[in-house]
Design a protein around this motif. Structure first.
Motif, PDB file in Angstrom:
ATOM      1  N   GLY A  39       0.818  -1.202   0.000  1.00 52.60           N
ATOM      2  CA  GLY A  39       0.000   0.000   0.000  1.00 52.60           C
ATOM      3  C   GLY A  39       0.849   1.248   0.000  1.00 52.60           C
ATOM      4  N   ILE A  40       0.247   2.351  -0.424  1.00 54.13           N
ATOM      5  CA  ILE A  40       0.953   3.623  -0.449  1.00 54.13           C
ATOM      6  C   ILE A  40      -0.008   4.706   0.005  1.00 54.13           C
ATOM      7  CG2 ILE A  40       0.436   3.996  -2.913  1.00 54.13           C
ATOM      8  CD1 ILE A  40       3.230   5.289  -3.135  1.00 54.13           C
ATOM      9  N   THR A  41       0.485   5.589   0.859  1.00 56.37           N
ATOM     10  CA  THR A  41      -0.390   6.622   1.402  1.00 56.37           C
ATOM     11  C   THR A  41      -0.380   7.868   0.524  1.00 56.37           C
ATOM     12  OG1 THR A  41       1.375   7.524   2.791  1.00 56.37           O
ATOM     13  CG2 THR A  41      -0.029   5.820   3.755  1.00 56.37           C
ATOM     14  N   TRP A  42      -1.560   8.492   0.435  1.00 64.35           N
ATOM     15  CA  TRP A  42      -1.685   9.696  -0.373  1.00 64.35           C
ATOM     16  C   TRP A  42      -0.912  10.844   0.257  1.00 64.35           C
ATOM     17  CZ3 TRP A  42      -2.720  12.126  -4.639  1.00 64.35           C
ATOM     18  CH2 TRP A  42      -3.021  13.490  -4.601  1.00 64.35           C
ATOM     19  N   SER A  43      -0.944  10.943   1.572  1.00 61.06           N
ATOM     20  CA  SER A  43      -0.434  12.129   2.261  1.00 61.06           C
ATOM     21  C   SER A  43       1.064  12.322   2.071  1.00 61.06           C
ATOM     22  CB  SER A  43      -0.760  12.044   3.751  1.00 61.06           C
ATOM     23  OG  SER A  43      -0.190  10.872   4.310  1.00 61.06           O
ATOM     24  N   ASP A  44       1.846  11.265   2.191  1.00 63.39           N
ATOM     25  CA  ASP A  44       3.290  11.441   2.122  1.00 63.39           C
ATOM     26  C   ASP A  44       4.006  10.381   1.305  1.00 63.39           C
ATOM     27  OD1 ASP A  44       4.031  10.135   5.491  1.00 63.39           O
ATOM     28  OD2 ASP A  44       3.106   9.231   3.721  1.00 63.39           O
ATOM     29  N   CYS A  72      -6.356  -4.351  -7.202  1.00 59.63           N
ATOM     30  CA  CYS A  72      -6.037  -3.019  -6.702  1.00 59.63           C
ATOM     31  C   CYS A  72      -7.278  -2.464  -6.007  1.00 59.63           C
ATOM     32  CB  CYS A  72      -5.587  -2.091  -7.830  1.00 59.63           C
ATOM     33  SG  CYS A  72      -6.710  -1.963  -9.240  1.00 59.63           S
ATOM     34  N   ALA A  73      -7.043  -1.584  -5.059  1.00 60.51           N
ATOM     35  CA  ALA A  73      -8.137  -1.035  -4.268  1.00 60.51           C
ATOM     36  C   ALA A  73      -7.745   0.329  -3.725  1.00 60.51           C
ATOM     37  CB  ALA A  73      -8.480  -1.976  -3.116  1.00 60.51           C
ATOM     38  N   THR A  74      -8.756   1.140  -3.453  1.00 59.57           N
ATOM     39  CA  THR A  74      -8.509   2.451  -2.868  1.00 59.57           C
ATOM     40  C   THR A  74      -9.530   2.731  -1.770  1.00 59.57           C
ATOM     41  OG1 THR A  74      -9.952   3.747  -4.317  1.00 59.57           O
ATOM     42  CG2 THR A  74      -7.748   3.285  -5.131  1.00 59.57           C
ATOM     43  N   ARG A  75      -9.134   3.631  -0.885  1.00 54.65           N
ATOM     44  CA  ARG A  75     -10.077   4.084   0.135  1.00 54.65           C
ATOM     45  C   ARG A  75      -9.704   5.488   0.540  1.00 54.65           C
ATOM     46  NH1 ARG A  75      -9.050   3.477   5.755  1.00 54.65           N
ATOM     47  NH2 ARG A  75     -11.239   2.890   6.014  1.00 54.65           N
ATOM     48  N   LEU A  76     -10.691   6.248   1.038  1.00 50.50           N
ATOM     49  CA  LEU A  76     -10.460   7.626   1.463  1.00 50.50           C
ATOM     50  C   LEU A  76      -9.853   7.678   2.854  1.00 50.50           C
ATOM     51  CD1 LEU A  76     -13.648   9.456   0.160  1.00 50.50           C
ATOM     52  CD2 LEU A  76     -11.288   9.898  -0.521  1.00 50.50           C
ATOM     53  N   GLY A  77     -10.124   6.699   3.672  1.00 46.87           N
ATOM     54  CA  GLY A  77      -9.632   6.712   5.034  1.00 46.87           C
ATOM     55  C   GLY A  77      -8.185   6.300   5.108  1.00 46.87           C
ATOM     56  N   PRO A  78      -7.680   6.150   6.330  1.00 43.05           N
ATOM     57  CA  PRO A  78      -6.280   5.752   6.516  1.00 43.05           C
ATOM     58  C   PRO A  78      -5.964   4.435   5.823  1.00 43.05           C
ATOM     59  CG  PRO A  78      -7.254   6.460   8.587  1.00 43.05           C
ATOM     60  CD  PRO A  78      -8.377   6.367   7.598  1.00 43.05           C
ATOM     61  N   LEU A  79      -4.707   4.271   5.461  1.00 43.56           N
ATOM     62  CA  LEU A  79      -4.276   3.013   4.864  1.00 43.56           C
ATOM     63  C   LEU A  79      -4.354   1.914   5.912  1.00 43.56           C
ATOM     64  CD1 LEU A  79      -2.940   1.814   2.238  1.00 43.56           C
ATOM     65  CD2 LEU A  79      -0.797   1.948   3.504  1.00 43.56           C
ATOM     66  N   VAL A  80      -5.117   0.891   5.616  1.00 44.40           N
ATOM     67  CA  VAL A  80      -5.247  -0.240   6.530  1.00 44.40           C
ATOM     68  C   VAL A  80      -5.057  -1.520   5.748  1.00 44.40           C
ATOM     69  CG1 VAL A  80      -6.757   0.990   8.115  1.00 44.40           C
ATOM     70  CG2 VAL A  80      -7.758  -0.287   6.213  1.00 44.40           C
TER      71      VAL A  80
END
Length: 122
Positions: A49-54, A95-103
């Motif tokens: 997974g990869i986080t959007w924020s950083d 592949c998958a995405t979500r708006l909340g924190p990476l879990v």
């Protein structure tokens, strides 16, 4: 967000594949993105997974050092580079995405691609 995954195939052990996942409808903006896989008879599991924020990346222990997740925001595409593949990597990759924190739990993800089959022969 509609996700389209592709790039799977049949490869010998030790080989490489690169999976791609293209988003349409909207961009990956503000979404955390991840790859999961599901082998026959097994539950779907987190791979990377990869986080959007950083841009921080996270990997399952089983793929650390062999797989690399990345994204190209200009192309609305995420990638999973898989090197030194092993027979136990055989699975359908999603592949998958979500708006909340990476879990790591699949049920937490809002949007899914259709899956692409990866088969590694020994």
């Amino acid at each position: 967000v509609q996700l389209q995954a592709y790039g799977g195939g049949l490869v010998q052990a030790g080989g490489s594949l690169r999976l791609s996942c293209v988003a349409s409808g909207r961009t990956f903006s503000s979404h955390n993105i991840a790859w999961f896989r599901q082998a026959p008879g097994k539950e779907r599991e987190f791979v990377a997974g990869i986080t959007w924020s950083d841009g921080s990346t996270y990997y399952a222990d089983s793929v650390k050092g062999r797989f690399t997740i990345s994204e190209d925001n200009a192309k609305n595409t995420m990638y999973l580079q898989m090197n030194n593949l092993k027979p136990e990597d055989t699975a359908v990759y999603y592949c998958a995405t979500r708006l909340g924190p990476l879990v790591f739990a699949p049920r937490a993800y809002n949007y899914w691609g259709q899956g692409t089959q990866v088969t590694v022969s020994s």
